[in-house]
Design a protein around this motif. Structure first.
Motif, PDB file in Angstrom:
ATOM      1  N   PHE A 187      -6.581 -17.533  -6.482  1.00 59.26           N
ATOM      2  CA  PHE A 187      -5.664 -16.301  -6.852  1.00 59.26           C
ATOM      3  C   PHE A 187      -4.320 -16.766  -6.352  1.00 59.26           C
ATOM      4  O   PHE A 187      -4.236 -17.331  -4.914  1.00 59.26           O
ATOM      5  CB  PHE A 187      -6.144 -14.829  -6.300  1.00 59.26           C
ATOM      6  CG  PHE A 187      -7.420 -14.600  -7.216  1.00 59.26           C
ATOM      7  CD1 PHE A 187      -7.223 -14.246  -8.628  1.00 59.26           C
ATOM      8  CD2 PHE A 187      -8.535 -14.303  -6.349  1.00 59.26           C
ATOM      9  CE1 PHE A 187      -8.500 -13.837  -9.103  1.00 59.26           C
ATOM     10  CE2 PHE A 187      -9.505 -13.547  -7.077  1.00 59.26           C
ATOM     11  CZ  PHE A 187      -9.493 -13.573  -8.516  1.00 59.26           C
TER      12      PHE A 187
ATOM     13  N   GLN B  53      -1.561 -20.714 -10.218  1.00 54.39           N
ATOM     14  CA  GLN B  53      -2.711 -20.976  -9.301  1.00 54.39           C
ATOM     15  C   GLN B  53      -2.882 -22.541  -8.828  1.00 54.39           C
ATOM     16  O   GLN B  53      -3.465 -22.818  -7.962  1.00 54.39           O
ATOM     17  CB  GLN B  53      -3.947 -20.401  -9.991  1.00 54.39           C
ATOM     18  CG  GLN B  53      -3.981 -18.944 -10.262  1.00 54.39           C
ATOM     19  CD  GLN B  53      -5.093 -18.227 -11.134  1.00 54.39           C
ATOM     20  OE1 GLN B  53      -5.767 -19.321 -11.815  1.00 54.39           O
ATOM     21  NE2 GLN B  53      -5.260 -17.386 -11.135  1.00 54.39           N
TER      22      GLN B  53
ATOM     23  N   CYS C 216      -1.680 -12.391  -8.704  1.00 52.09           N
ATOM     24  CA  CYS C 216      -3.060 -12.764  -8.859  1.00 52.09           C
ATOM     25  C   CYS C 216      -3.330 -13.739  -9.975  1.00 52.09           C
ATOM     26  O   CYS C 216      -4.236 -14.749  -9.626  1.00 52.09           O
ATOM     27  CB  CYS C 216      -4.161 -11.861  -9.103  1.00 52.09           C
ATOM     28  SG  CYS C 216      -4.018 -10.366  -7.558  1.00 52.09           S
TER      29      CYS C 216
ATOM     30  N   ASP D 212      -4.522 -15.387  -1.116  1.00 56.57           N
ATOM     31  CA  ASP D 212      -3.890 -15.244  -2.474  1.00 56.57           C
ATOM     32  C   ASP D 212      -2.107 -14.714  -2.323  1.00 56.57           C
ATOM     33  O   ASP D 212      -1.530 -14.746  -3.399  1.00 56.57           O
ATOM     34  CB  ASP D 212      -4.356 -13.949  -3.333  1.00 56.57           C
ATOM     35  CG  ASP D 212      -4.505 -12.578  -2.658  1.00 56.57           C
ATOM     36  OD1 ASP D 212      -3.488 -12.355  -1.811  1.00 56.57           O
ATOM     37  OD2 ASP D 212      -5.358 -11.855  -2.746  1.00 56.57           O
TER      38      ASP D 212
END
Length: 270
Positions: A223, A185, A226, A198
């Motif tokens: 995200f 992330q 994810c 994302d």
């Protein structure tokens, strides 16, 4: 040369330098604040007023035209600015759209999200670097933490992209994760159900294809296909907190979709 003349020459030579030093000091720590504003951030408040207790204060980050309210954690003497709290006590809904996450919601002394625009202003002040601390608690009286040596986010034009420094702590680095690089992330943009950044095109989970992590997890977060961190999902009570797709997740500490009892995100100027 006469002493008086020499003194005047020195003063004329140093004048611009002294003015520059004063100007730099104002940029570093803006003390020309409205009377109801204590500082640029909680670290600045603690430095200016060492005996200041924890509580709600108005801050005005350098470069910000208006102040906003934050909760300052002053207990360890550093002055931490809190920008997110989850504990279930307010039953606050975090399944919100882009506009709400940008502005912020909740109350500063209770469950809340400070707002992406405020977090951006806070963490991008001139000549300041901020460290992030993530505090976590489970329902079995356990606790863990993760710290990042640097933390900031980009502006709205760049969808508040996340930037992290090196990790330390005992909760594991869920932001970067332990899986494939696509789940890291760090360096990724913020997503909500109505603004999807994302990278899922789609993402595959247990033979299920999904287009939006935010929709699947009922959350706004950084995200990346994810990932292993999501502290804005649905809060679940004790004995009903395991096995949910959406939850308060930090999967490098608690796996098997364990939803946490408490989390807190806060920054300090270093």
């Amino acid at each position: 040369m006469q002493p008086v003349v020499l003194f005047l020459n020195i003063a004329l030579f140093l004048g611009p330098c002294l003015q520059s030093m004063c100007s730099t000091e104002k940029v570093l720590e803006n003390v020309n604040l409205p009377t109801n504003v204590k500082g640029n951030d909680c670290t600045h408040i603690k430095k200016r007023f060492p005996d200041t207790p924890s509580g709600v204060y108005l801050i005005q980050p350098i470069g910000k035209s208006r102040p906003f309210q934050v909760f300052c954690d002053m207990k360890d003497g550093k002055g931490w600015t809190i920008f997110q709290v989850r504990n279930g006590l307010d039953s606050l809904n975090y399944n919100k759209g882009w506009a709400a996450y940008k502005k912020g919601f909740g109350k500063s002394n209770r469950e809340h999200w400070l707002g992406l625009e405020n977090i951006y202003s806070l963490t991008n002040q001139a000549n300041k670097t901020f460290k992030l601390r993530v505090n976590l608690k489970d329902f079995e009286n356990g606790s863990a933490y993760a710290e990042y040596s640097e933390f900031r986010i980009d502006n709205g034009k760049n969808n508040y992209r996340l930037h992290l420094g090196s990790y330390s702590g005992n909760a594991g680095d869920a932001f970067r994760g332990s899986g494939p690089p696509t789940e890291d992330q760090n360096g990724h943009m913020f997503s909500t159900y109505d603004q999807d950044n994302d990278g899922c095109t789609p993402c595959i989970f247990d033979d299920t294809a999904i287009e939006s992590c935010s929709e699947m997890f009922s959350s706004g977060w950084w995200f990346s296909q994810c990932g292993m961190a999501d502290l804005n999902g649905i809060w679940h009570p004790k004995d009903n907190n395991v096995g949910w797709t959406s939850g308060i997740h930090w999967k490098t500490w608690k796996q098997l979709s364990y939803s946490l009892k408490f989390c807190e995100l806060k920054v300090v100027s270093v």
